[in-house]
Design a protein around this motif. Structure first.
Motif, mmCIF file in Angstrom:
data_model
loop_
_atom_site.group_PDB
_atom_site.id
_atom_site.type_symbol
_atom_site.label_atom_id
_atom_site.label_comp_id
_atom_site.label_asym_id
_atom_site.label_seq_id
_atom_site.Cartn_x
_atom_site.Cartn_y
_atom_site.Cartn_z
ATOM 1 N N ILE A 87 1.224 -0.931 -0.138
ATOM 2 C CA ILE A 87 -0.059 -0.269 -0.156
ATOM 3 C C ILE A 87 0.417 1.840 -0.039
ATOM 4 N N THR A 88 0.814 2.324 -1.106
ATOM 5 C CA THR A 88 1.128 3.616 -0.994
ATOM 6 C C THR A 88 0.367 4.789 -1.081
ATOM 7 N N TRP A 89 0.857 5.369 -0.629
ATOM 8 C CA TRP A 89 0.614 6.767 -0.021
ATOM 9 C C TRP A 89 0.983 7.857 -0.175
ATOM 10 N N LYS A 90 1.090 8.633 -1.460
ATOM 11 C CA LYS A 90 2.479 9.449 -1.400
ATOM 12 C C LYS A 90 1.935 11.153 -2.468
ATOM 13 N N ALA A 91 2.855 12.076 -1.299
ATOM 14 C CA ALA A 91 2.132 13.170 -2.008
ATOM 15 C C ALA A 91 2.362 13.772 -3.372
ATOM 16 N N VAL A 92 1.388 13.985 -3.693
ATOM 17 C CA VAL A 92 1.659 13.695 -5.829
ATOM 18 C C VAL A 92 1.935 15.373 -5.728
ATOM 19 N N THR A 93 2.185 16.149 -6.628
ATOM 20 C CA THR A 93 3.023 17.754 -6.812
ATOM 21 C C THR A 93 2.640 17.793 -8.516
ATOM 22 N N SER A 94 1.249 18.505 -8.736
ATOM 23 C CA SER A 94 0.856 18.718 -10.138
ATOM 24 C C SER A 94 0.790 20.452 -10.364
ATOM 25 N N SER A 95 0.590 20.773 -11.344
ATOM 26 C CA SER A 95 1.529 22.259 -12.068
ATOM 27 C C SER A 95 -0.008 22.125 -12.852
ATOM 28 N N ARG A 96 -0.685 23.377 -12.821
ATOM 29 C CA ARG A 96 -2.174 23.322 -13.425
ATOM 30 C C ARG A 96 -2.022 25.293 -13.918
#
Length: 89
Positions: A51-60
């Protein structure tokens, strides 16, 4: 399809939709329990499961701000699409 048959199909559709919604609610509750257990941990192993629960950074792009500040450029890169929305009320 007769109106009676159509009404029966709509009733069946609503039953399945309700079952799906209940299952999604249950799945989200289980996910929340697992997330609570994980805390700040990004990865956890449980038997054969990882199980992984990682922060994801995105640009919009802030389209509202772009339209306000540079309306010509926003218009130049804006495209319209048409879709058909299915709804049973």
């Amino acid at each position: 399809m007769t109106p009676t048959e159509l009404e029966s199909k709509i009733r069946e559709l609503r039953q399945y939709t309700s079952i799906i919604e209940e299952a999604q609610t249950e799945a989200e509750a289980i996910k929340d329990q697992i997330k609570a257990l994980m805390g700040n941990t990004e990865e956890l192993h449980a038997g054969e499961y990882k199980i992984t629960w990682k922060a994801v950074t995105s640009s919009r792009i802030d389209t509202a701000a772009l339209k306000r500040q540079l309306p010509e450029i926003a218009a130049q890169y804006t495209t319209e699409t048409t879709v058909r929305r299915f709804c049973v009320a």
